[in-house]
Write a protein that holds these residues in place. Structure first.
Motif, PDB file in Angstrom:
ATOM      1  N   THR A 132      47.480  32.745  37.847  1.00 24.92           N
ATOM      2  CA  THR A 132      48.905  33.007  37.905  1.00 24.92           C
ATOM      3  C   THR A 132      49.486  32.793  36.513  1.00 24.92           C
ATOM      4  O   THR A 132      48.757  32.518  35.563  1.00 24.92           O
ATOM      5  N   ARG A 133      50.785  32.945  36.394  1.00 26.15           N
ATOM      6  CA  ARG A 133      51.448  32.758  35.107  1.00 26.15           C
ATOM      7  C   ARG A 133      52.667  31.869  35.305  1.00 26.15           C
ATOM      8  O   ARG A 133      53.271  31.836  36.381  1.00 26.15           O
ATOM      9  N   ALA A 134      53.010  31.165  34.275  1.00 21.99           N
ATOM     10  CA  ALA A 134      54.218  30.335  34.285  1.00 21.99           C
ATOM     11  C   ALA A 134      55.199  30.887  33.259  1.00 21.99           C
ATOM     12  O   ALA A 134      54.799  31.446  32.229  1.00 21.99           O
ATOM     13  N   HIS A 135      56.483  30.718  33.558  1.00 21.18           N
ATOM     14  CA  HIS A 135      57.515  31.239  32.668  1.00 21.18           C
ATOM     15  C   HIS A 135      58.639  30.211  32.569  1.00 21.18           C
ATOM     16  O   HIS A 135      58.664  29.210  33.287  1.00 21.18           O
ATOM     17  N   LEU A 136      59.545  30.477  31.674  1.00 20.26           N
ATOM     18  CA  LEU A 136      60.737  29.639  31.563  1.00 20.26           C
ATOM     19  C   LEU A 136      61.699  29.989  32.691  1.00 20.26           C
ATOM     20  O   LEU A 136      61.903  31.152  33.014  1.00 20.26           O
ATOM     21  N   PHE A 137      62.307  28.934  33.273  1.00 19.13           N
ATOM     22  CA  PHE A 137      63.333  29.126  34.289  1.00 19.13           C
ATOM     23  C   PHE A 137      64.452  28.119  34.063  1.00 19.13           C
ATOM     24  O   PHE A 137      64.222  26.999  33.600  1.00 19.13           O
TER      25      PHE A 137
ATOM     26  N   GLY B 249      62.953  24.673  32.358  1.00 15.86           N
ATOM     27  CA  GLY B 249      61.628  24.175  32.685  1.00 15.86           C
ATOM     28  C   GLY B 249      60.628  25.307  32.742  1.00 15.86           C
ATOM     29  O   GLY B 249      60.996  26.490  32.812  1.00 15.86           O
ATOM     30  N   ILE B 250      59.351  24.943  32.683  1.00 20.32           N
ATOM     31  CA  ILE B 250      58.281  25.930  32.830  1.00 20.32           C
ATOM     32  C   ILE B 250      57.733  25.803  34.241  1.00 20.32           C
ATOM     33  O   ILE B 250      57.274  24.738  34.652  1.00 20.32           O
ATOM     34  N   LEU B 251      57.777  26.912  34.984  1.00 17.51           N
ATOM     35  CA  LEU B 251      57.363  26.917  36.382  1.00 17.51           C
ATOM     36  C   LEU B 251      56.488  28.132  36.659  1.00 17.51           C
ATOM     37  O   LEU B 251      56.652  29.176  36.012  1.00 17.51           O
ATOM     38  N   PRO B 252      55.569  28.013  37.617  1.00 19.98           N
ATOM     39  CA  PRO B 252      54.837  29.217  38.041  1.00 19.98           C
ATOM     40  C   PRO B 252      55.826  30.293  38.485  1.00 19.98           C
ATOM     41  O   PRO B 252      56.844  29.992  39.123  1.00 19.98           O
ATOM     42  N   ILE B 253      55.530  31.529  38.155  1.00 20.82           N
ATOM     43  CA  ILE B 253      56.472  32.607  38.443  1.00 20.82           C
ATOM     44  C   ILE B 253      56.758  32.710  39.935  1.00 20.82           C
ATOM     45  O   ILE B 253      57.893  32.957  40.340  1.00 20.82           O
ATOM     46  N   GLU B 254      55.731  32.464  40.782  1.00 18.52           N
ATOM     47  CA  GLU B 254      55.956  32.539  42.230  1.00 18.52           C
ATOM     48  C   GLU B 254      56.980  31.516  42.694  1.00 18.52           C
ATOM     49  O   GLU B 254      57.725  31.751  43.644  1.00 18.52           O
TER      50      GLU B 254
ATOM     51  N   SER C 221      49.378  31.583  30.928  1.00 16.81           N
ATOM     52  CA  SER C 221      48.371  31.849  31.946  1.00 16.81           C
ATOM     53  C   SER C 221      47.880  30.539  32.564  1.00 16.81           C
ATOM     54  O   SER C 221      47.664  29.550  31.852  1.00 16.81           O
ATOM     55  N   ILE C 222      47.730  30.540  33.874  1.00 20.72           N
ATOM     56  CA  ILE C 222      47.273  29.352  34.594  1.00 20.72           C
ATOM     57  C   ILE C 222      46.069  29.736  35.446  1.00 20.72           C
ATOM     58  O   ILE C 222      46.168  30.582  36.332  1.00 20.72           O
ATOM     59  N   GLU C 223      44.920  29.109  35.167  1.00 17.93           N
ATOM     60  CA  GLU C 223      43.736  29.315  35.989  1.00 17.93           C
ATOM     61  C   GLU C 223      43.813  28.421  37.230  1.00 17.93           C
ATOM     62  O   GLU C 223      44.424  27.355  37.195  1.00 17.93           O
ATOM     63  N   THR C 224      43.187  28.860  38.295  1.00 21.57           N
ATOM     64  CA  THR C 224      43.088  28.031  39.492  1.00 21.57           C
ATOM     65  C   THR C 224      41.642  28.026  39.958  1.00 21.57           C
ATOM     66  O   THR C 224      41.044  29.094  40.178  1.00 21.57           O
TER      67      THR C 224
END
Length: 294
Positions: free
Chosen positions: A167-172, A241-246, A265-268
């Protein structure tokens, strides 16, 4: 040094090992689920059986003596052997009942696991599932968890790992906060705004700098290791904050302050001990998690 076989007491050996690794009797007692006096008696019993002093007790700390340092490696091997025996025995179980311990970050445990666990409840209703919601990595070799959901590939070759969807994280930030401070027109504008989250901000500054956002610790008025608290602080207008896009897009009061920021980018990874993968109940949980999250 002579230690008769009949004098061996694994409880004493484990008490020493955990006390050495935790650094204090109180922490070791909590880890083992014992009272501190009981743990202290076990360590003292081991010292008496070995005829050596293992710890130097001071008013501020519990320090290993030279004898303790020399013996610690041997006791660690004993601990690993005991864990291997437990893992091998657990791996023989073929009943889809019993206890399974899952560890995951608090954000993953709170927002991603519950829908998957609903399917698991249907698939194996007799399982007892325990969840550790923590950003601290659980040691699977020492059975701190049966299955772990991690965001990096494990380096231990004794572990079985399956990469799930990335997944990806973005600024919110909250619309309320951006209405108050103004929406940034460039990445440089972010450097004047307030950020929340980040367990240790100084370790994250390089990540932001690699995306042309040069922050300092002064940008972080509120910091926490809890991703769920970070989310709530962002929602209530404390900053960016930085949060997963979902997660970020699931809340209508949040928005991405700038599309110029390069997503992270965030690996799981789904991880279990290789021997546990042969255990039916562990395999069932592993497969349901892999399908539901992946």
């Amino acid at each position: 040094m002579e230690w008769k076989r009949s004098a061996f007491d694994w409880n004493q050996a484990r008490a020493f090992l955990v006390t050495a690794e935790e650094g204090s009797l109180s922490a070791a007692a909590r880890a083992l689920g014992l009272t501190q006096p009981t743990l202290s008696r076990q360590v003292a019993g081991l010292e008496e059986a070995l005829g050596v002093v293992l710890f130097e007790r001071t008013s501020r700390a519990l320090l290993l003596t030279q004898s303790g340092v020399e013996l610690l490696a041997h006791f660690r091997m004993m601990g690993d052997a005991a864990s291997s025996i437990s893992l091998a025995a657990t791996g023989q179980s073929e009943a889809v009942t019993g206890h399974v311990l899952i560890s995951a970050t608090n954000l993953m445990a709170t927002y991603f696991l519950p829908p998957v666990l609903k399917n698991l409840r249907t698939t194996a209703p007799d399982l007892q599932i325990e969840i550790i919601a923590s950003n601290e990595l659980s040691d699977l070799r020492r059975r701190e968890a049966d299955i772990a959901i991690r965001h990096s590939r494990p380096k231990d070759e004794t572990l079985f790992a399956k990469r799930l969807r990335d997944t990806r994280a973005h600024l919110f930030a909250s619309k309320e906060y951006l209405d108050e401070v103004g929406r940034p027109k460039s990445l440089a504008d972010l450097e004047t705004l307030t950020f929340v989250g980040f367990d240790q901000p100084e370790q994250r500054l390089g990540l932001m700098a690699s995306r042309d956002v040069n922050l300092t610790t002064a940008n972080f008025n509120f910091s926490t290791s809890s991703a769920t608290l970070t989310l709530e602080l962002v929602r209530q207008g404390f900053g960016i904050g930085i949060l997963p896009i979902e997660i970020g897009t699931a809340y209508p009061e949040l928005e991405n302050p700038t599309s110029a920021f390069e997503p992270i980018s965030i690996e799981t990874w789904l991880v279990a001990h290789r021997e546990l993968k042969t255990n039916l109940r562990i395999r069932v949980v592993f497969d349901v998690l892999a399908e539901g999250i992946g």
